[in-house]
Design a protein around this motif. Structure first.
Motif, PDB file in Angstrom:
ATOM      1  N   UNK A  49       0.841  -1.205   0.000  1.00 47.37           N
ATOM      2  CA  UNK A  49       0.000   0.000   0.000  1.00 47.37           C
ATOM      3  C   UNK A  49       0.873   1.251   0.000  1.00 47.37           C
ATOM      4  N   UNK A  50       1.928   1.235   0.790  1.00 47.34           N
ATOM      5  CA  UNK A  50       2.841   2.368   0.858  1.00 47.34           C
ATOM      6  C   UNK A  50       3.534   2.590  -0.490  1.00 47.34           C
ATOM      7  N   UNK A  51       4.015   1.507  -1.097  1.00 50.10           N
ATOM      8  CA  UNK A  51       4.696   1.598  -2.387  1.00 50.10           C
ATOM      9  C   UNK A  51       3.735   2.095  -3.465  1.00 50.10           C
ATOM     10  N   UNK A  52       2.512   1.578  -3.485  1.00 46.29           N
ATOM     11  CA  UNK A  52       1.526   2.028  -4.480  1.00 46.29           C
ATOM     12  C   UNK A  52       1.255   3.521  -4.343  1.00 46.29           C
ATOM     13  N   UNK A  53       1.128   3.977  -3.121  1.00 45.20           N
ATOM     14  CA  UNK A  53       0.889   5.392  -2.873  1.00 45.20           C
ATOM     15  C   UNK A  53       2.074   6.235  -3.353  1.00 45.20           C
ATOM     16  N   UNK A  54       3.271   5.778  -3.082  1.00 43.84           N
ATOM     17  CA  UNK A  54       4.464   6.503  -3.519  1.00 43.84           C
ATOM     18  C   UNK A  54       4.570   6.525  -5.041  1.00 43.84           C
ATOM     19  N   UNK A  55       4.201   5.435  -5.682  1.00 45.04           N
ATOM     20  CA  UNK A  55       4.228   5.375  -7.142  1.00 45.04           C
ATOM     21  C   UNK A  55       3.223   6.369  -7.717  1.00 45.04           C
ATOM     22  N   UNK A  56       2.015   6.396  -7.161  1.00 50.17           N
ATOM     23  CA  UNK A  56       0.995   7.336  -7.633  1.00 50.17           C
ATOM     24  C   UNK A  56       1.461   8.779  -7.479  1.00 50.17           C
ATOM     25  N   UNK A  57       2.052   9.103  -6.344  1.00 46.78           N
ATOM     26  CA  UNK A  57       2.563  10.458  -6.105  1.00 46.78           C
ATOM     27  C   UNK A  57       3.683  10.786  -7.093  1.00 46.78           C
ATOM     28  N   UNK A  58       4.560   9.838  -7.329  1.00 46.75           N
ATOM     29  CA  UNK A  58       5.648  10.047  -8.278  1.00 46.75           C
ATOM     30  C   UNK A  58       5.105  10.271  -9.688  1.00 46.75           C
ATOM     31  N   UNK A  59       4.091   9.519 -10.066  1.00 47.37           N
ATOM     32  CA  UNK A  59       3.471   9.692 -11.391  1.00 47.37           C
ATOM     33  C   UNK A  59       2.886  11.109 -11.526  1.00 47.37           C
ATOM     34  N   UNK A  60       2.223  11.585 -10.469  1.00 43.16           N
ATOM     35  CA  UNK A  60       1.666  12.936 -10.502  1.00 43.16           C
ATOM     36  C   UNK A  60       2.772  13.978 -10.674  1.00 43.16           C
ATOM     37  N   UNK A  61       3.849  13.825  -9.918  1.00 45.35           N
ATOM     38  CA  UNK A  61       4.969  14.767 -10.015  1.00 45.35           C
ATOM     39  C   UNK A  61       5.617  14.716 -11.401  1.00 45.35           C
ATOM     40  N   UNK A  62       5.799  13.507 -11.924  1.00 41.62           N
ATOM     41  CA  UNK A  62       6.399  13.367 -13.252  1.00 41.62           C
ATOM     42  C   UNK A  62       5.522  14.029 -14.313  1.00 41.62           C
ATOM     43  N   UNK A  63       4.205  13.853 -14.201  1.00 39.31           N
ATOM     44  CA  UNK A  63       3.285  14.460 -15.164  1.00 39.31           C
ATOM     45  C   UNK A  63       3.341  15.983 -15.072  1.00 39.31           C
ATOM     46  N   UNK A  64       3.391  16.508 -13.861  1.00 40.59           N
ATOM     47  CA  UNK A  64       3.476  17.958 -13.678  1.00 40.59           C
ATOM     48  C   UNK A  64       4.790  18.496 -14.243  1.00 40.59           C
ATOM     49  N   UNK A  65       5.881  17.806 -14.003  1.00 41.34           N
ATOM     50  CA  UNK A  65       7.171  18.228 -14.552  1.00 41.34           C
ATOM     51  C   UNK A  65       7.139  18.205 -16.076  1.00 41.34           C
ATOM     52  N   UNK A  66       6.515  17.197 -16.645  1.00 43.04           N
ATOM     53  CA  UNK A  66       6.395  17.124 -18.109  1.00 43.04           C
ATOM     54  C   UNK A  66       5.571  18.289 -18.651  1.00 43.04           C
ATOM     55  N   UNK A  67       4.464  18.628 -17.960  1.00 42.52           N
ATOM     56  CA  UNK A  67       3.631  19.753 -18.386  1.00 42.52           C
ATOM     57  C   UNK A  67       4.411  21.066 -18.322  1.00 42.52           C
ATOM     58  N   UNK A  68       5.168  21.249 -17.252  1.00 43.59           N
ATOM     59  CA  UNK A  68       5.954  22.477 -17.107  1.00 43.59           C
ATOM     60  C   UNK A  68       7.042  22.558 -18.182  1.00 43.59           C
ATOM     61  N   UNK A  69       7.671  21.446 -18.461  1.00 43.39           N
ATOM     62  CA  UNK A  69       8.713  21.425 -19.485  1.00 43.39           C
ATOM     63  C   UNK A  69       8.118  21.712 -20.861  1.00 43.39           C
ATOM     64  N   UNK A  70       6.965  21.143 -21.159  1.00 45.30           N
ATOM     65  CA  UNK A  70       6.307  21.387 -22.434  1.00 45.30           C
ATOM     66  C   UNK A  70       5.901  22.842 -22.567  1.00 45.30           C
ATOM     67  N   UNK A  71       5.439  23.431 -21.491  1.00 41.87           N
ATOM     68  CA  UNK A  71       5.000  24.824 -21.519  1.00 41.87           C
ATOM     69  C   UNK A  71       6.164  25.758 -21.822  1.00 41.87           C
ATOM     70  N   UNK A  72       7.354  25.413 -21.390  1.00 37.55           N
ATOM     71  CA  UNK A  72       8.527  26.259 -21.656  1.00 37.55           C
ATOM     72  C   UNK A  72       8.885  26.302 -23.127  1.00 37.55           C
ATOM     73  N   UNK A  73       8.558  25.242 -23.845  1.00 39.41           N
ATOM     74  CA  UNK A  73       8.946  25.153 -25.246  1.00 39.41           C
ATOM     75  C   UNK A  73       7.851  25.585 -26.203  1.00 39.41           C
ATOM     76  N   UNK A  74       6.746  26.043 -25.684  1.00 41.77           N
ATOM     77  CA  UNK A  74       5.645  26.472 -26.561  1.00 41.77           C
ATOM     78  C   UNK A  74       5.775  27.917 -26.944  1.00 41.77           C
TER      79      UNK A  74
END
Length: 74
Positions: A49-74
């Protein structure tokens, strides 16, 4: 012994997605046979349960970082 196994699933360095790497290790823990011992089953379930929660949080952070990186190049 199970807490040591769980501790060793984590890593201090990696390349690429942390979440993807941990999903592979999560699968290893899911397959771990604890011999039907109720205490070990509970510890295993808690760790998963702890690992699943950490994975979900990491996925959210990775998605946000990807969105921010994409926004810089637009």
């Amino acid at each position: 012994m199970l807490p040591l196994i769980v501790k060793r699933l984590y890593f201090s360095s990696w390349s690429g997605s942390w979440a993807s790497k941990m999903e592979g290790r999560q699968k290893l823990l899911e397959r771990l046979d604890v011999g039907g011992d109720p205490e070990l089953e509970r510890e295993k379930a808690d760790a998963l349960a702890r690992i699943r929660s950490q994975i979900e949080e990491s996925r959210r952070k990775e998605a946000e970082e990807d969105r921010q990186l994409s926004a810089r190049f637009e």
